[in-house]
Every structure is written in C-alpha cells, then in structure tokens.
Design an enzyme around this catalytic site. Structure first.
Site, PDB file in Angstrom:
ATOM      1  N   GLY A  27       0.817  -1.250  -0.048  1.00 25.21           N
ATOM      2  CA  GLY A  27       0.005  -0.100  -0.076  1.00 25.21           C
ATOM      3  C   GLY A  27       0.667   1.158   0.110  1.00 25.21           C
ATOM      4  O   GLY A  27       1.984   1.445  -0.267  1.00 25.21           O
ATOM      5  N   HIS A  33       4.321   1.998  -7.959  1.00 21.21           N
ATOM      6  CA  HIS A  33       3.193   1.051  -8.102  1.00 21.21           C
ATOM      7  C   HIS A  33       2.589   1.092  -9.239  1.00 21.21           C
ATOM      8  O   HIS A  33       2.002  -0.300  -9.774  1.00 21.21           O
ATOM      9  CB  HIS A  33       2.534   1.132  -6.628  1.00 21.21           C
ATOM     10  CG  HIS A  33       3.337   1.066  -5.494  1.00 21.21           C
ATOM     11  ND1 HIS A  33       3.615   1.992  -4.668  1.00 21.21           N
ATOM     12  CD2 HIS A  33       3.968  -0.344  -5.110  1.00 21.21           C
ATOM     13  CE1 HIS A  33       4.205   1.561  -3.747  1.00 21.21           C
ATOM     14  NE2 HIS A  33       4.486   0.147  -3.732  1.00 21.21           N
ATOM     15  N   GLN A 150      15.234  -8.382  -3.161  1.00 24.89           N
ATOM     16  CA  GLN A 150      13.937  -8.963  -3.277  1.00 24.89           C
ATOM     17  C   GLN A 150      13.486  -9.890  -4.440  1.00 24.89           C
ATOM     18  O   GLN A 150      13.042 -10.974  -4.266  1.00 24.89           O
ATOM     19  CB  GLN A 150      12.693  -8.021  -2.686  1.00 24.89           C
ATOM     20  CG  GLN A 150      11.320  -8.426  -2.678  1.00 24.89           C
ATOM     21  CD  GLN A 150      10.378  -7.464  -2.167  1.00 24.89           C
ATOM     22  OE1 GLN A 150      10.261  -7.349  -0.990  1.00 24.89           O
ATOM     23  NE2 GLN A 150       9.633  -6.825  -2.836  1.00 24.89           N
TER      24      GLN A 150
HETATM   25  O1  PAF Z   1       7.869  -4.999  -1.945  1.00 21.14           O
HETATM   26  C1  PAF Z   1       6.938  -5.050  -1.156  1.00 21.14           C
HETATM   27  O2  PAF Z   1       6.110  -4.248  -1.203  1.00 21.14           O
HETATM   28  C2  PAF Z   1       6.782  -5.955  -0.115  1.00 21.14           C
HETATM   29  O3  PAF Z   1       8.165  -6.628   0.381  1.00 21.14           O
HETATM   30  C3  PAF Z   1       5.910  -7.047  -0.654  1.00 21.14           C
HETATM   31  C4  PAF Z   1       6.336  -7.914  -1.822  1.00 21.14           C
HETATM   32  C5  PAF Z   1       4.548  -6.695  -0.992  1.00 21.14           C
HETATM   33  C6  PAF Z   1       5.767  -8.498   0.453  1.00 21.14           C
HETATM   34  O4  PAF Z   1       5.019  -7.892   1.481  1.00 21.14           O
END
Ligand code: PAF
Length: 281
Positions: A27, A33, A150
């Site tokens: 969020g 995003h 990530q």
């Molecule tokens: O990158 C993010 O916003 C978070 O690490 C994710 C991938 C939604 C996991 O909570």
C-alpha cells in the site's frame, strides 16, 4: 474494481476471473506501483493487487507501526490504473495463528546486503509472497527492480519451489531529481528530501566509472561509502555485484548491479542501478 478483505471473498472474486497478473504491495501507493499495474495490464490478464503491510518482514524497532496505511487513496489509484481486484486483508486474516511454518531463505542471500542489516526480513517477504501466491494463484506476478535483492529472492523462491508463475520486473521510477520513488520518501524532512538524491547520484558515479573501464569494485564502493558518510549519511552498504547471481562481480560478469542502502536521519533509503558491461552509455 472489486475490493475484498477476506480470503473467502478473494476466492469468490477470482472464481470466474481465469488467469491473472498479480501486483503485491504494502500500500501507500505511488507512481512506481501504478507502473507495475500498467506492466501487469500489458499481459492482457485481469489484474489483482494486494495491499498488506506484512508484520513478518519487519524487525524489532523498524517502521511497521508507522508504515502509512492509506487504503482509500490506494484504491482510487489502483482503480484508475485499471486494476480489477484489490485484496486488502487484515493481519488476522493472513495470520489467524502464529506463522510457525516459514520460508527460510538461504543464509548466503538472507544475510547479505539488506539482509545483513534486516535479520529475518527476506524470510518474512518470501513467506508472505508464497502465501499470497497460494491465495491468488496468478499466472504472472510483477515486482519492482527498486527492491533488487527482493526480486532475486522471489525468483529463487519461484524457481526452487517450481511455482507456476512468471515473474516480471518493473523498472524503478524516479522523481525528476533522480530519487527513486518509495513509500518511505514520505518520512523525509524537507531538508532530507533535498539531500536524498545524493544516493542515486553516488550510484550513477559508480556506474559511470565502471562504464569508463574501472574494475576495482571494492575501492569504488569504499570511496562511495566514504563520500556519502562525509555528506551526513549513515551507510549500510554500497556494493557492486553480478546482476544475474548477486554474487561478487568479476571478469565474467555480463551485467552488474550497483546497490546501496543508507540512512538519512531515521529514514533508510535503498536504490540500485543494473546495466550490461557491454552497453553503450
Ligand atoms: O515490496 C513490497 O512491497 C513487499 O516486500 C511485498 C513484496 C509486497 C511483500 O510484503
């Protein structure tokens, strides 16, 4: 756009949706995003986004409590970007009981770069992403390159568990002064916000030097750490890595990633640039 908060309602919404493209988020959405949603839409599949601040990936003393929860504004942005289903579960919905089964990211990855400064973080990310994949069962999932490590962890997770999902990477979006868009930029004071693009500029300086032929990556990183420290940053790391393996960059590396994480006051910012060594400037 349909907004659902429970797993039961998510399953009902997905029942007739067919294959989907999935954008997991915490969020507090920004243009970075919505660019991921745009990338998801380019698959031609219905788009599902999740909005969930995952407690498992925050360590003690980190910003879990103060992480901005902005559901109404997020839903407006998702709807405008063409998202079809938004899944915004509460903590009790995702973790009705303590999550004692978790994904253990190998130590070489979990304790490296950001993981060295955020113990347990990538286990928490991998665990929630696996849960979300099991709930949404997407054909494709989109992650930003801003969180380069990530993205690497997720690709390993998907590969090693044979998860039937294609991982697509979205480019980092930047403010006009170069600062990578991040939900955490909102924590910066006006003075810190003016200083914040120094991290990006430092990475560009390293990139320029590498493109000019410099291959002493350790010295480059050490010099950059020193410059940022002198400018008032508390540097967690600056590193030059092989972009494909995230291991040490060496003579065989076709692509490298210059990665950095550093603090301005109480705000930790991360950024990275990845590029091919043969690429024209
Ligand atoms: O990158 C993010 O916003 C978070 O690490 C994710 C991938 C939604 C996991 O909570």
């Amino acid at each position: 756009m349909r907004l659902v908060h429970t797993i039961a309602d998510l399953r009902a919404a997905l029942a007739n949706a067919g294959d989907t493209a999935f954008v997991p988020t915490m969020g507090n959405l920004h243009a970075g995003h919505t660019a991921l949603v745009a990338l998801a839409k380019r698959t031609g599949l219905p788009v599902v986004a999740s909005l969930f601040v995952n407690p498992l990936q925050f360590g003690a003393g980190e910003d879990y409590e103060r992480y901005p929860r902005t559901l109404d504004a997020d839903c407006e942005k998702l709807a405008a970007a063409g998202c079809d289903i938004a899944f915004a579960p509460g903590v009790a919905e995702m973790y009705p009981a303590p999550q004692t089964f978790t994904v253990q990211v190998p130590a070489t990855l979990a304790n490296d770069l950001c993981g060295a400064f955020r113990p347990g973080h990538f286990d928490g990310v991998a665990t929630v992403v696996l849960k979300l994949f099991n709930l949404v069962r997407p054909r494709a999932a989109i992650f930003g390159k801003k969180d380069f490590q990530q993205l690497f962890v997720i690709r390993e997770l998907v590969g090693q568990f044979n998860l039937p999902v294609d991982i697509l990477a979205g480019e980092t979006l930047r403010e006009p002064d170069g600062l990578a868009m991040s939900s955490r930029n909102g924590y910066l004071s006006p003075v810190e916000r003016m200083q914040a693009p120094q991290l990006y500029r430092a990475l560009v300086t390293v990139q320029d030097a590498i493109r000019a032929g410099e291959r002493d990556y350790e010295t480059l990183a050490a010099t950059t750490r020193r410059h940022l420290s002198m400018a008032g940053w508390r540097v967690d790391y600056i590193a030059v890595r092989d972009a494909d393996t995230l291991g040490a960059a060496g003579p065989d590396s076709a692509r490298v990633a210059v990665l950095g994480a550093a603090w301005l006051g109480t705000t930790r910012l991360i950024d990275n640039l990845d590029f091919g060594l043969g690429e024209a400037v």
